[in-house]
Scaffold this motif. Structure first.
Motif, PDB file in Angstrom:
ATOM      1  N   SER A   1       0.812  -1.236   0.026  1.00  0.00           N
ATOM      2  CA  SER A   1       0.048  -0.177  -0.011  1.00  0.00           C
ATOM      3  C   SER A   1       0.853   1.177   0.130  1.00  0.00           C
ATOM      4  O   SER A   1       0.547   2.272  -0.758  1.00  0.00           O
ATOM      5  CB  SER A   1      -1.056  -0.087   1.349  1.00  0.00           C
ATOM      6  OG  SER A   1      -0.174  -0.103   2.339  1.00  0.00           O
ATOM      7  N   MET A   2       1.695   1.098   0.732  1.00  0.00           N
ATOM      8  CA  MET A   2       2.787   2.496   0.722  1.00  0.00           C
ATOM      9  C   MET A   2       4.092   2.051   0.980  1.00  0.00           C
ATOM     10  O   MET A   2       5.040   2.919   1.539  1.00  0.00           O
ATOM     11  CB  MET A   2       2.096   3.157   2.079  1.00  0.00           C
ATOM     12  CG  MET A   2       1.910   2.654   3.209  1.00  0.00           C
ATOM     13  SD  MET A   2       1.193   3.620   4.506  1.00  0.00           S
ATOM     14  CE  MET A   2       2.367   4.847   4.554  1.00  0.00           C
TER      15      MET A   2
ATOM     16  N   ILE B   1       8.658  -7.429  -7.330  1.00  0.00           N
ATOM     17  CA  ILE B   1       7.666  -8.707  -6.975  1.00  0.00           C
ATOM     18  C   ILE B   1       6.552  -8.977  -7.915  1.00  0.00           C
ATOM     19  O   ILE B   1       6.517 -10.382  -8.159  1.00  0.00           O
ATOM     20  CB  ILE B   1       7.243  -8.394  -5.507  1.00  0.00           C
ATOM     21  CG1 ILE B   1       8.355  -8.277  -4.457  1.00  0.00           C
ATOM     22  CG2 ILE B   1       6.249  -9.592  -5.166  1.00  0.00           C
ATOM     23  CD1 ILE B   1       8.037  -8.016  -2.888  1.00  0.00           C
ATOM     24  N   TYR B   2       5.877  -8.162  -8.542  1.00  0.00           N
ATOM     25  CA  TYR B   2       4.976  -8.597  -9.434  1.00  0.00           C
ATOM     26  C   TYR B   2       5.508  -9.355 -10.643  1.00  0.00           C
ATOM     27  O   TYR B   2       4.940 -10.322 -11.119  1.00  0.00           O
ATOM     28  CB  TYR B   2       4.141  -7.208  -9.829  1.00  0.00           C
ATOM     29  CG  TYR B   2       2.969  -7.544 -10.256  1.00  0.00           C
ATOM     30  CD1 TYR B   2       2.055  -8.686  -9.965  1.00  0.00           C
ATOM     31  CD2 TYR B   2       2.391  -7.046 -11.518  1.00  0.00           C
ATOM     32  CE1 TYR B   2       0.786  -8.810 -10.372  1.00  0.00           C
ATOM     33  CE2 TYR B   2       1.391  -7.265 -12.140  1.00  0.00           C
ATOM     34  CZ  TYR B   2       0.428  -8.295 -11.750  1.00  0.00           C
ATOM     35  OH  TYR B   2      -0.850  -8.368 -12.173  1.00  0.00           O
TER      36      TYR B   2
ATOM     37  N   LEU C   1      16.824   3.878  -5.466  1.00  0.00           N
ATOM     38  CA  LEU C   1      16.782   2.808  -6.528  1.00  0.00           C
ATOM     39  C   LEU C   1      15.559   3.033  -7.482  1.00  0.00           C
ATOM     40  O   LEU C   1      14.727   3.319  -7.097  1.00  0.00           O
ATOM     41  CB  LEU C   1      17.024   1.469  -5.936  1.00  0.00           C
ATOM     42  CG  LEU C   1      18.212   1.242  -4.982  1.00  0.00           C
ATOM     43  CD1 LEU C   1      17.991  -0.062  -4.421  1.00  0.00           C
ATOM     44  CD2 LEU C   1      19.365   1.148  -5.810  1.00  0.00           C
ATOM     45  N   GLN C   2      15.931   2.883  -8.586  1.00  0.00           N
ATOM     46  CA  GLN C   2      14.701   2.715  -9.685  1.00  0.00           C
ATOM     47  C   GLN C   2      14.763   1.434 -10.210  1.00  0.00           C
ATOM     48  O   GLN C   2      15.348   1.145 -11.147  1.00  0.00           O
ATOM     49  CB  GLN C   2      14.820   3.766 -10.930  1.00  0.00           C
ATOM     50  CG  GLN C   2      14.507   5.227 -10.577  1.00  0.00           C
ATOM     51  CD  GLN C   2      15.817   5.972  -9.988  1.00  0.00           C
ATOM     52  OE1 GLN C   2      16.955   5.633 -10.240  1.00  0.00           O
ATOM     53  NE2 GLN C   2      15.595   6.770  -9.055  1.00  0.00           N
TER      54      GLN C   2
ATOM     55  N   THR D   1       5.353  -0.386  -9.023  1.00  0.00           N
ATOM     56  CA  THR D   1       5.355   1.006  -8.658  1.00  0.00           C
ATOM     57  C   THR D   1       3.752   1.482  -9.060  1.00  0.00           C
ATOM     58  O   THR D   1       3.251   2.325  -8.431  1.00  0.00           O
ATOM     59  CB  THR D   1       5.784   1.666 -10.052  1.00  0.00           C
ATOM     60  OG1 THR D   1       5.860   0.960 -11.085  1.00  0.00           O
ATOM     61  CG2 THR D   1       7.342   1.870  -9.496  1.00  0.00           C
ATOM     62  N   GLU D   2       3.133   0.546  -9.901  1.00  0.00           N
ATOM     63  CA  GLU D   2       1.542   0.680  -9.927  1.00  0.00           C
ATOM     64  C   GLU D   2       0.866   0.056  -8.977  1.00  0.00           C
ATOM     65  O   GLU D   2       1.318  -1.184  -8.493  1.00  0.00           O
ATOM     66  CB  GLU D   2       1.054   0.418 -11.346  1.00  0.00           C
ATOM     67  CG  GLU D   2       1.576   1.393 -12.499  1.00  0.00           C
ATOM     68  CD  GLU D   2       1.834   0.680 -13.802  1.00  0.00           C
ATOM     69  OE1 GLU D   2       0.787   0.043 -14.118  1.00  0.00           O
ATOM     70  OE2 GLU D   2       2.989   1.047 -14.299  1.00  0.00           O
ATOM     71  N   LEU D   3      -0.287   0.536  -8.446  1.00  0.00           N
ATOM     72  CA  LEU D   3      -1.066  -0.278  -7.402  1.00  0.00           C
ATOM     73  C   LEU D   3      -1.666  -1.529  -8.394  1.00  0.00           C
ATOM     74  O   LEU D   3      -2.344  -1.329  -9.308  1.00  0.00           O
ATOM     75  CB  LEU D   3      -1.914   0.472  -6.847  1.00  0.00           C
ATOM     76  CG  LEU D   3      -1.540   1.577  -5.815  1.00  0.00           C
ATOM     77  CD1 LEU D   3      -2.581   2.344  -4.973  1.00  0.00           C
ATOM     78  CD2 LEU D   3      -0.781   0.761  -4.753  1.00  0.00           C
TER      79      LEU D   3
END
Ligand SMILES: Nc1ncnc2c1ncn2[C@@H]1O[C@H](COP(=O)(O)OP(=O)(O)O)[C@@H](O)[C@H]1O
Ligand SMILES: [Mg+2]
Length: 393
Positions: free
Chosen positions: A175-176, A191-192, A185-186, A224-226
């Motif tokens: 969530s956050m 994990i997805y 880091l970018q 990075t995207e929910l």
């Protein structure tokens, strides 16, 4: 990681409590990977058969008699301590998975979907696994609520460990969470990406999906995207934890204040749970709730280390208040140092790269022993009475 052992040698498999359809699925899935018995052993005979044949692997059916299967786990393990136990079922159910894990089953496999997992488990039991059977220590970093400083502690603890050990931070606070951002880091994957390719997950795939910080801390980042978080199943989390625990000596999992299937699974299999709170009334009240939940999940008190972050002498609650409220000793206090922490967050740097003399950093360094030595309590600067004397006048 708890409940994870491997054996070396040729795999012999005993199947317990499975009907003929299940036997067919197991046979189909394992193919030539193992020599299988012709029929499944009934529950009542399982202990005797295991004692006599001392197999490498027991495949236990969880659909006929769930309670019986759970009860058998520890007794089979007593017969053959390095037995690899796999639970199989036709359905996935978080409650059941956790009960199986607690009873000593290393895998929970839904057939036929997770056939690969069963095959791999049996293969590893036979060949000792790629990592030679050693698995790292899994540390669940859990906050009583968002903003307690879980990510701050996780990345800086990891950086204290990284000069000596192979360390990975896994960001499961979907969530956050922000472990990667804390280290500027970018990550190009997260994990997805692992979740989408679980059937191919091994050390090499894992290594290709972590971001590496100059401190040598590796980070398994969150998306990075929910994403649709309900999608993450307990057993998928388990698969990721398992392969990371094989690749690293310490796996620090940032669970944040999140309570969901993934974080339940992390706390269930973790060797140490660091419960982080701040010394405020609301945070401690939430810590109490969180603690009760963990105890209900079967996590033992002596695996939990209570850490009070953002500690200062004007805190709403005293150490004694907190201990009395939670019925748990305070394992470490971590000093508040707002300017340094804020700067570290804003710049995406470790505390030691912002101010080596920060009291927060010194206390975090001391708290490493909670993980490496499983210390029940560490003396930090802030827990010494004389410390506050420095700030007086
Ligand atoms: N010991 C500390 N002293 C001062 N500020 C802190 C400390 N630990 C964390 N913070 C601050 O608290 C905020 C929340 O920290 P964070 O690690 O993101 O919490 P969480 O991951 O639990 O949500 C950050 O702005 C951070 O700078
Ligand atoms: Mg966080």
């Amino acid at each position: 990681m708890r409940n994870r052992r491997m054996s070396i040698g040729a795999a012999s498999v005993v199947v317990v409590g499975v009907d003929s359809k299940g036997m067919g699925l197991i046979r189909e899935c394992l193919g030539t990977e193992a020599v299988l018995p012709t029929h499944s052993t009934p529950f009542l005979e399982a202990a005797q058969v295991v004692r006599k044949t001392r197999p490498n692997v027991v495949v236990m059916g969880f659909d006929q008699d769930f309670d019986g299967a759970v009860r058998l786990g520890p007794s089979l393990k007593r017969e053959v301590p390095n037995l690899h136990m796999v639970a199989i079922s036709e359905r996935t159910d978080p409650e059941r998975i956790r009960a199986a894990m607690r009873a000593g089953y290393q895998e929970y496999v839904v057939l036929p979907e997770d056939g690969d997992l069963l095959r791999r488990a049996v293969h590893e039991a036979a060949h000792g696994g790629e990592g030679g059977g050693e698995t790292g220590t899994v540390v669940a970093m859990v906050g009583s609520k968002g903003g307690c400083g879980v990510t701050m502690l996780t990345v800086n603890l990891a950086a204290e460990l990284s000069p000596v050990y192979r360390v990975c931070v896994a960001d499961m606070d979907f969530s956050m969470g922000d472990a990667a951002a804390f280290l500027d880091l970018q990550p190009s994957s997260n994990i997805y990406d692992l979740l989408r390719g679980l059937d191919r997950l091994d050390e090499r795939v894992l290594a290709g999906n972590v971001a590496v910080h100059p401190s040598k801390v590796h980070v398994l980042a969150q998306p990075t995207e929910l994403m649709d978080l309900e999608e993450i199943r307990g057993e998928d989390t388990l698969a990721i934890l398992r392969s990371a625990a094989e690749a690293y000596q310490y796996l620090l999992v940032d669970c944040g204040g999140r309570i969901d299937e993934s974080t339940h699974m992390v706390t269930t299999v973790a060797d140490v749970v660091i419960l982080v709170t701040t010394p405020g009334v609301v945070a401690v009240k939430n810590a109490w709730r969180r603690l009760q939940l963990m105890l209900r999940l079967g996590i033992e008190k002596d695996q939990i280390r209570l850490v009070v972050n953002q500690w200062d002498k004007n805190a709403e609650l005293t150490r004694a208040d907190i201990e009395n409220n939670l019925g748990l000793p305070v394992a470490a206090t971590i000093a508040a140092d707002f300017p340094t922490c804020q700067r570290a967050v804003n710049l995406g740097r470790l505390l030691r790269d912002v101010d080596k003399r920060s009291p927060t950093l010194r206390d975090i360094s001391a708290a490493v022993a909670l993980i490496t030595e499983r210390a029940e309590r560490v003396e930090t600067e802030t827990s010494k009475a004389s410390f506050w004397g420095l700030f007086k006048s």
